[in-house]
Design a protein around this motif. Structure first.
Motif, PDB file in Angstrom:
ATOM      1  N   ALA A 197       4.047 -10.404  -3.229  1.00  0.00           N
ATOM      2  CA  ALA A 197       4.900  -9.725  -4.176  1.00  0.00           C
ATOM      3  C   ALA A 197       4.560 -10.055  -5.765  1.00  0.00           C
ATOM      4  O   ALA A 197       4.106 -10.234  -6.324  1.00  0.00           O
ATOM      5  CB  ALA A 197       6.227 -10.077  -4.357  1.00  0.00           C
ATOM      6  N   ASP A 199       5.411  -8.117  -8.458  1.00  0.00           N
ATOM      7  CA  ASP A 199       6.402  -7.603  -9.172  1.00  0.00           C
ATOM      8  C   ASP A 199       6.660  -8.640 -10.722  1.00  0.00           C
ATOM      9  O   ASP A 199       6.368  -9.935  -9.901  1.00  0.00           O
ATOM     10  CB  ASP A 199       7.864  -7.923  -8.700  1.00  0.00           C
ATOM     11  N   PHE A 202       8.519 -12.087  -9.649  1.00  0.00           N
ATOM     12  CA  PHE A 202       7.922 -12.402  -8.933  1.00  0.00           C
ATOM     13  C   PHE A 202       6.492 -13.770  -9.027  1.00  0.00           C
ATOM     14  O   PHE A 202       6.094 -14.004  -8.663  1.00  0.00           O
ATOM     15  CB  PHE A 202       7.551 -12.012  -7.662  1.00  0.00           C
ATOM     16  N   ARG A 203       5.978 -13.219 -10.203  1.00  0.00           N
ATOM     17  CA  ARG A 203       4.974 -13.844 -10.750  1.00  0.00           C
ATOM     18  C   ARG A 203       5.034 -15.298 -11.079  1.00  0.00           C
ATOM     19  O   ARG A 203       6.596 -15.438 -11.957  1.00  0.00           O
ATOM     20  CB  ARG A 203       3.891 -13.349 -11.602  1.00  0.00           C
ATOM     21  N   ASP A 204       4.356 -16.476 -11.356  1.00  0.00           N
ATOM     22  CA  ASP A 204       4.086 -18.577 -11.775  1.00  0.00           C
ATOM     23  C   ASP A 204       4.116 -17.889 -12.915  1.00  0.00           C
ATOM     24  O   ASP A 204       3.685 -16.695 -13.356  1.00  0.00           O
ATOM     25  CB  ASP A 204       4.264 -18.867 -10.776  1.00  0.00           C
ATOM     26  N   LEU A 210       3.606 -13.775  -6.037  1.00  0.00           N
ATOM     27  CA  LEU A 210       4.162 -14.646  -4.815  1.00  0.00           C
ATOM     28  C   LEU A 210       3.289 -14.889  -3.762  1.00  0.00           C
ATOM     29  O   LEU A 210       3.019 -13.541  -3.354  1.00  0.00           O
ATOM     30  CB  LEU A 210       5.332 -14.544  -5.308  1.00  0.00           C
ATOM     31  N   GLN A 225      14.747  -7.320  -0.016  1.00  0.00           N
ATOM     32  CA  GLN A 225      14.862  -6.739  -1.807  1.00  0.00           C
ATOM     33  C   GLN A 225      14.488  -5.234  -0.934  1.00  0.00           C
ATOM     34  O   GLN A 225      14.669  -4.549  -2.555  1.00  0.00           O
ATOM     35  CB  GLN A 225      12.868  -7.258  -1.518  1.00  0.00           C
TER      36      GLN A 225
END
Length: 408
Positions: A197, A199, A202-204, A210, A225
């Motif tokens: 994912a 977007d 959703f990134r760490d 993700l 989603q």
């Protein structure tokens, strides 16, 4: 016995208009330029035309590895190859003609076990921008899997039906086994499929996408989603219960398509003279009227696989009978469970299987459901597209022709 007629013989060949983004999935997306992809990354031929080839890991690193006439060599220093890797952010996708070339290369490889390619295929409408001169929408997701339908098909169809641009990262089995499996640390459990994912939400903290493993988790995440998981908590729970029922019966808990709970092969053996593989029918033709129901079966039983298979299908025939809409659980539009059932019915209705299953087994609502789903414009476009992976015969996983996906 009268020869079975093709299930899709009366299905019109649809002309699909230009892509219309789904409001529920595409709102607010900003189009971006298509990146430039290194030619060697479009797809890999199995033929040993050079001593080495480049492969692209899910992390974005291009790794050069040795190539021999027998496929990828087991010799050579993987550490040296990874040390020589160059970061590549130029990640493009194949247009439809290139997708046809990928499909052709799969048939040339004969079976899944011999595939060595890696390619990116667009989906969810992004493929229709290839020759239009317009900027393609930014893919929200990247789905990595081997060149087959299997565990990636329901997630792909969820994104296709939603009109959600994505990329399919096709990884040949030999490439997966000898290089990617050990080299790609982003794989959650060391297995495919994996959904990335991309977007920002959703990134760490490190900026990594993700990564979600396991087809059931991927499917449910995408459904939530993309607005296909239920209109409220109660509806979501009903759909979830149906999905679990589907997965443990029609998908044999993910272990096999031909298992003890459901088997197209066992159903295929059922002619007008009996139930095919033993059981309680006493020579009576197996239909929904004569077969035991799923409700009546103990969890541990001695019913035949054919009887269990029909009972499993009967659950969803009954659910459609009860539904106030053409979709399962009273949904106003296809849910992810509808997509999952469609996948199973489409395979069941292939010409080499049981194209007349609806009449043979007295499952009229499932037959009508299949016809309705196959005519939905986005699904119709996808199943006719060369982007869809070909079918394969078991147990050898040999690629074979299918409805709308003929062997070149």
């Amino acid at each position: 016995m009268t020869r079975a007629q093709p299930m899709f013989s009366t299905t019109p060949r649809l002309t699909v208009s230009s892509h219309q983004p789904s409001e529920r999935s595409c709102e607010g997306w900003a189009p971006s330029r298509r990146a430039v992809l290194a030619p060697c990354m479009r797809f890999f031929s199995k033929q040993p035309q050079s001593k080495q080839q480049s492969v692209l890991l899910s992390t974005g690193k291009a790794v050069t590895i040795p190539h021999s006439s027998a496929g990828y060599s087991a010799d050579g220093d993987d550490d040296d190859a990874r040390a020589a890797a160059e970061v590549s952010t130029a990640m493009d996708v194949c247009d439809e003609p290139e997708a046809a070339s990928v499909r052709g290369a799969l048939f040339d490889a004969v079976d899944l076990w011999s595939t060595t390619m890696r390619a990116r295929l667009p989906g969810g409408g992004a493929e229709r921008f290839s020759d239009s001169g317009e900027s393609a929408p930014v893919p929200r997701f990247r789905l990595s899997y081997m060149p087959m339908r299997n565990r990636a098909e329901v997630p792909r169809l969820v994104m296709e039906e939603a009109g959600c641009p994505y990329e399919l990262d096709v990884i040949g089995f030999q490439l997966w086994r000898r290089r990617v499996k050990e080299a790609d640390a982003s794989l959650p459990f060391g297995k495919l499929p994996v959904l990335y994912a991309t977007d920002a939400a959703f990134r760490d903290a490190a900026g990594d996408a993700l990564a979600i493993g396991n087809e059931t988790a991927i499917t449910r995440f995408l459904a939530r989603q993309l607005g296909m998981a239920g209109r409220d908590a109660a509806h979501e729970a009903r759909l979830d219960a149906l999905y679990v029922q589907y997965y443990h019966t029609l998908r044999n808990s993910g272990v096999s398509h031909e298992g003890e709970h459901y088997s197209v092969g066992a159903l295929r053996k059922c002619g007008s003279g009996g139930i095919g593989d033993g059981g309680h029918g006493g020579g009576v033709s197996l239909t929904r009227s004569t077969a035991p129901t799923y409700r009546s079966m103990p969890r541990v039983n001695d019913f035949s696989v054919a009887e269990r298979s029909l009972a499993a299908l009967g659950v969803f025939e009954e659910q459609l009978e009860r539904s106030a809409t053409p979709f399962l659980a009273g949904s106003d539009s296809p849910s992810y469970v509808d997509i999952a059932i469609f996948c199973e019915l489409f395979e069941l209705a292939e010409l080499g299987n049981i194209p007349d299953f609806a009449t043979r087994f007295e499952l009229p609502r499932l037959g009508a459901f299949l016809h309705m789903m196959v005519e939905r414009p986005r699904i119709a476009a996808y199943i006719r597209s060369p982007r869809r992976m070909p079918r394969y015969d078991r147990p050898g996983y040999t690629y074979c022709s299918g409805e709308y996906s003929p062997k070149p």
